[in-house]
Every structure is written in C-alpha cells, then in structure tokens.
Motif scaffolding. Sequence first.
Motif, PDB file in Angstrom:
ATOM      1  N   THR A 165       0.703  -1.255   0.020  1.00  0.00           N
ATOM      2  CA  THR A 165       0.055   0.090   0.119  1.00  0.00           C
ATOM      3  C   THR A 165       0.796   1.248  -0.182  1.00  0.00           C
ATOM      4  OG1 THR A 165      -1.731  -1.373   1.160  1.00  0.00           O
ATOM      5  CG2 THR A 165      -2.033   1.190   1.187  1.00  0.00           C
ATOM      6  N   ASN A 195       3.294   4.964  -4.781  1.00  0.00           N
ATOM      7  CA  ASN A 195       2.693   4.762  -5.686  1.00  0.00           C
ATOM      8  C   ASN A 195       2.977   3.228  -6.727  1.00  0.00           C
ATOM      9  OD1 ASN A 195       1.558   7.325  -5.543  1.00  0.00           O
ATOM     10  ND2 ASN A 195       2.972   8.215  -6.520  1.00  0.00           N
ATOM     11  N   PHE A 238     -10.041   7.887 -15.206  1.00  0.00           N
ATOM     12  CA  PHE A 238      -9.597   7.611 -13.818  1.00  0.00           C
ATOM     13  C   PHE A 238      -8.973   9.114 -13.374  1.00  0.00           C
ATOM     14  CE2 PHE A 238      -9.729   3.379 -15.533  1.00  0.00           C
ATOM     15  CZ  PHE A 238     -10.118   2.723 -14.377  1.00  0.00           C
ATOM     16  N   ILE A 251      -6.780   8.671 -10.705  1.00  0.00           N
ATOM     17  CA  ILE A 251      -5.751   8.063  -9.967  1.00  0.00           C
ATOM     18  C   ILE A 251      -4.432   7.863 -10.299  1.00  0.00           C
ATOM     19  CG2 ILE A 251      -7.637   6.830  -8.551  1.00  0.00           C
ATOM     20  CD1 ILE A 251      -6.997   4.660 -10.457  1.00  0.00           C
ATOM     21  N   THR A 302      -0.184   4.466 -10.571  1.00  0.00           N
ATOM     22  CA  THR A 302      -1.282   5.013 -10.018  1.00  0.00           C
ATOM     23  C   THR A 302      -1.105   5.024  -8.535  1.00  0.00           C
ATOM     24  OG1 THR A 302      -1.817   2.636  -9.440  1.00  0.00           O
ATOM     25  CG2 THR A 302      -2.420   3.298 -11.638  1.00  0.00           C
ATOM     26  N   ASN A 348      -2.738   0.336  -4.839  1.00  0.00           N
ATOM     27  CA  ASN A 348      -3.832  -0.485  -4.798  1.00  0.00           C
ATOM     28  C   ASN A 348      -4.869  -0.152  -6.051  1.00  0.00           C
ATOM     29  OD1 ASN A 348      -2.662  -1.905  -2.889  1.00  0.00           O
ATOM     30  ND2 ASN A 348      -3.938  -0.877  -1.092  1.00  0.00           N
ATOM     31  N   GLU A 349      -4.414   0.724  -6.751  1.00  0.00           N
ATOM     32  CA  GLU A 349      -5.523   1.202  -7.772  1.00  0.00           C
ATOM     33  C   GLU A 349      -5.097   0.660  -9.354  1.00  0.00           C
ATOM     34  OE1 GLU A 349      -8.226   2.503  -7.414  1.00  0.00           O
ATOM     35  OE2 GLU A 349      -7.808   3.270  -5.425  1.00  0.00           O
ATOM     36  N   GLN A 350      -4.008  -0.073  -9.323  1.00  0.00           N
ATOM     37  CA  GLN A 350      -3.213  -0.285 -10.518  1.00  0.00           C
ATOM     38  C   GLN A 350      -4.231  -1.594 -11.342  1.00  0.00           C
ATOM     39  OE1 GLN A 350      -2.048  -0.805  -7.565  1.00  0.00           O
ATOM     40  NE2 GLN A 350      -0.868  -2.912  -7.545  1.00  0.00           N
ATOM     41  N   TRP A 351      -4.789  -2.415 -10.479  1.00  0.00           N
ATOM     42  CA  TRP A 351      -5.415  -3.481 -10.857  1.00  0.00           C
ATOM     43  C   TRP A 351      -6.753  -2.932 -11.844  1.00  0.00           C
ATOM     44  CZ3 TRP A 351      -4.277  -4.345  -5.488  1.00  0.00           C
ATOM     45  CH2 TRP A 351      -2.925  -5.170  -5.452  1.00  0.00           C
ATOM     46  N   ALA A 352      -7.348  -2.135 -11.276  1.00  0.00           N
ATOM     47  CA  ALA A 352      -8.571  -1.684 -11.971  1.00  0.00           C
ATOM     48  C   ALA A 352      -8.203  -0.874 -13.283  1.00  0.00           C
ATOM     49  CB  ALA A 352      -9.202  -0.621 -11.024  1.00  0.00           C
ATOM     50  N   VAL A 353      -6.979  -0.239 -13.466  1.00  0.00           N
ATOM     51  CA  VAL A 353      -6.446   0.513 -14.545  1.00  0.00           C
ATOM     52  C   VAL A 353      -6.124  -0.687 -15.526  1.00  0.00           C
ATOM     53  CG1 VAL A 353      -4.591   1.716 -15.492  1.00  0.00           C
ATOM     54  CG2 VAL A 353      -5.723   2.584 -13.243  1.00  0.00           C
TER      55      VAL A 353
END
Length: 278
Positions: free
Chosen positions: A177, A180, A213, A215, A241, A244-249
């Motif tokens: 976490t 970035n 996005f 983020i 990102t 923990n936002e990289q997977w959605a991207v």
Amino acid sequence: MINKLEEVLKESLGVFHIPVIKAIEIFLIFIIAAILIKLGRYLIKKFFEKQKKFKYKLDDKRLDTMCTLLISLFKYAVYIAAVIVSLSDILDLKAVLAAAGVGGVAIGLGAQSLIKDTISGFFILLEDQFAVGDLITIDNMTGTVERMELRVTRLKNSTGDLYIIPNGEIKRVINHTRDNKMAIVDVPVAYSSNISKVNEIVQKVCDEVKEEFTIFTEDPKVLGITELADNNINLRIVAKTLPNEQWAVERRIRMKLKESFEENRLEFYDRSTILKND
C-alpha cells in the motif's frame, strides 16, 4: 442482596453453599469486566474519531491502528484484573500469589509469549511497518489488515479468509500500500499487423483510460516493443497509480484494447502460425 442470597443458599444447600456463592461472585466479576470492556471500546473509538476531525492529525490509518491496539490493551488489562481479583479476594489465594511471586505466576500462565507478541506489536506501530487498511504480505499470506491487537494481527484476503498471526511471529513484511504503484499491460500483436496503426490505436486507448480515472500519478503511455515472441510482438503499456489502484486500470486497458482491436480488425496473434504449430 448477596447476604440474603447466601442465607437462602445456606439453608437449602448447607455446607455446599460456599462454592456456589464463590462461583456467583466470580460470574458477576466477569460480567462487570465485559461491561467495562464494551464501555472502554466505545470511549476509545469516540476519542479517535474526534482526532480524525482535527486539522493537524496523524494519518487516518495510523489512528485506526492505534485505536485497535489500545482497545486490545484495555481488554487484556480488564480481564487480567478480573482474574487477579477472583484469585486473590474471592478464592483467598493471596498467600499463594505472594509465595509464587508475580514473575512465577506470569511464567506459569505462559506470559512470556504474550510479552513477546505485545512488544513486537508496539515496535510494528512505532516503526509504522503497516496500519489498519494496508494490503500486506506476511510470509506467504497476503491480505488487508483488519485489526492490529495487543497480541495478534488479523489479515483478510481477497476470498474472505481471515489470517490471525501472533505479532511475535511477524519477521518479514511486504507492504503493498505504500508509495505509488506501476500498472503494466503487455499487448500481444500479430506480426502481420501494421505496427504504426497498432501504436496509434494503443495510444488512443491510453488517452481514453486517462480520462476515465483520476488516480494517475503518471499517465498511461506506450513504452514500446518489449519482446519478439514466436507468434506475436509484445507492446507494453505502463502507468503509475495511487496504491492498490493499478489492477482496476490494467483491467480497463485490457477491455478497451479488446474492443479496439475488434473494431479495427487487428489480431493479437498470427492465426496461421498458431494453426501450423498445432
């Protein structure tokens, strides 16, 4: 009230009324202890909720961690006090406690492990290794920190499994976490494709995802060809990102690439080569 109850029990049970009275007194002590713990938990949570509203404050996750740790510390303190009162005052074991000594009783109750776990927990908090809400890996266990208590840390993984890990056994921690994160998408492209057209389409996908996005710390971009494989060329897309936002991207980029390749009649692999190999 206790005296009246004692008289009634004495009349009905005779000499056996004494252990019954002792059991009732111990039961009442632990009921009071449970009430104190609930009240203490409520007051501690209210205190830390107020701290979050201050202009100058610690990070919310750190405050949540301190809150769960303090609640756990208070809970153990109340229960230990209840046990000591039960043993010394009600069961008349003052002489035994005095003879054994505090250290002997602590060792007898297995307090060495408790002390080790507690000290480890405080060092984890002091060094800010992780906090409540962080995604971490301990050994081969990965999950989100649900709670950090006096003796244990509780992790919940993506499938809902709960790991309960003694703080004294936490040796190596990977915190996913902090800082970035890099989003990386490798795009297979058929050798027969027009690479200039592919670059143009992939960059368009990057620009569209950028608008969807908020983020990104570094915008998506086409890094270039990273591999010449047997059946395809690999193009790589990279972006940075928030944690923990990289997977959605990555998922969104792949979806839009699939749609764009279908619209433009582009192939990810050379079908003729694949059929020949089969």
